[in-house]
Design an enzyme around this catalytic site. Structure first.
Site, PDB file in Angstrom:
ATOM      1  N   SER A   1     -12.668  -4.432   0.042  1.00 47.88           N
ATOM      2  CA  SER A   1     -13.047  -4.060   1.406  1.00 47.88           C
ATOM      3  C   SER A   1     -14.543  -3.789   1.456  1.00 47.88           C
ATOM      4  O   SER A   1     -15.065  -3.042   0.623  1.00 47.88           O
ATOM      5  CB  SER A   1     -12.295  -2.803   1.849  1.00 47.88           C
ATOM      6  OG  SER A   1     -10.913  -3.033   1.911  1.00 47.88           O
TER       7      SER A   1
ATOM      8  N   LYS B   1      -6.467   3.855   9.783  1.00 46.79           N
ATOM      9  CA  LYS B   1      -7.468   4.457   8.900  1.00 46.79           C
ATOM     10  C   LYS B   1      -8.517   5.131   9.769  1.00 46.79           C
ATOM     11  O   LYS B   1      -9.322   4.473  10.436  1.00 46.79           O
ATOM     12  CB  LYS B   1      -8.108   3.389   8.002  1.00 46.79           C
ATOM     13  CG  LYS B   1      -7.143   2.751   7.020  1.00 46.79           C
ATOM     14  CD  LYS B   1      -7.853   2.081   5.857  1.00 46.79           C
ATOM     15  CE  LYS B   1      -8.283   3.089   4.842  1.00 46.79           C
ATOM     16  NZ  LYS B   1      -8.815   2.486   3.601  1.00 46.79           N
TER      17      LYS B   1
ATOM     18  N   ARG C   1       0.853  -1.183   0.000  1.00 51.55           N
ATOM     19  CA  ARG C   1       0.000   0.000   0.000  1.00 51.55           C
ATOM     20  C   ARG C   1       0.890   1.234   0.000  1.00 51.55           C
ATOM     21  O   ARG C   1       1.638   1.466   0.946  1.00 51.55           O
ATOM     22  CB  ARG C   1      -0.923  -0.001   1.235  1.00 51.55           C
ATOM     23  CG  ARG C   1      -1.919   1.147   1.229  1.00 51.55           C
ATOM     24  CD  ARG C   1      -3.063   0.900   2.180  1.00 51.55           C
ATOM     25  NE  ARG C   1      -2.671   0.923   3.571  1.00 51.55           N
ATOM     26  CZ  ARG C   1      -3.468   0.551   4.577  1.00 51.55           C
ATOM     27  NH1 ARG C   1      -4.686   0.094   4.319  1.00 51.55           N
ATOM     28  NH2 ARG C   1      -3.053   0.606   5.820  1.00 51.55           N
TER      29      ARG C   1
END
Length: 213
Positions: free
Chosen positions: A111, A140, A42
């Site tokens: 997700s 997050k 990521r």
């Protein structure tokens, strides 16, 4: 490479917030030595050229360990580096469009946060689902915590492998036992560890206990 639920058991998601004494490549290799079963790269800060080179290097590393290599969000990079898969969220490119872009040979992870999103993702071609955040997380900040009831309901509603993510660490991992998830995706619990390889060995043992419970 086909998606197997065993790939979900200890799923490492990179974060260069802890890059310093060691490079991200070195951190990922330590995680692989410790027993992670999947690696997701990521990157939000690197330019495309640097991202692609890093992706190619870590993809080759994962191949040596026979562990699936997944790119987060960036379909072009996933295709260009020959990644095993791509993972997208609800705000990224639609799963159906991603599947059309990458074809049937690439693993697609999505997700989701509701049963409706889960069923739609599977219908659109998702090979596995990421559910979360299952615990409070600082990684997050825009994701609400998922209730254990929602987690179990989604696990019962679909027939693809499921990985839980969000605030999971050595102290709370076993609380997911019996939820129906096939494994855990970890960020800080792996990459902020002083001894990444050792941390992953412990987390792998815990995840195996969780799945068997």
């Amino acid at each position: 490479m086909k998606c197997d639920k065993r790939h979900m058991q200890l799923y490492a998601v990179t974060d260069r917030a802890w890059v310093g004494k060691h490079t991200l490549y070195e951190q990922v290799e330590a995680a692989l030595k410790g027993g992670v079963t999947c690696v997701q790269l990521r990157e939000k800060e690197l330019d495309e050229a640097a991202f692609l080179q890093e992706a190619k290097d870590i993809c080759a590393l994962c191949r040596r360990y026979n562990v699936p290599f997944i790119i987060n969000d960036n379909v072009e990079i996933a295709i260009a580096c020959g990644a095993d898969g791509i993972h997208v969220g609800q705000e990224d490119m639609a799963a159906g469009e991603v599947r059309r872009r990458v074809g049937d040979g690439m693993i697609l992870g999505v997700s989701v946060h509701t049963v409706e999103e889960a069923r739609q993702a599977v219908q659109d071609g998702a090979d596995y689902l990421g559910l979360g955040a299952v615990f409070p997380t600082s990684t997050k900040t825009d994701v609400e915590q998922m209730s254990s009831e929602t987690l179990q309901t989604i696990c019962n509603a679909v027939d693809v492998p499921i990985v839980a993510i969000g605030g999971i660490n050595r102290d709370n991992l076993l609380k997911l036992a019996g939820s129906g998830v096939d494994g855990v995706a970890l960020v800080s619990a792996i990459f902020s560890a002083e001894d990444i390889e050792g941390a992953c060995r412990e987390l792998r043992a815990l995840s195996e206990r969780m799945v068997k419970a």
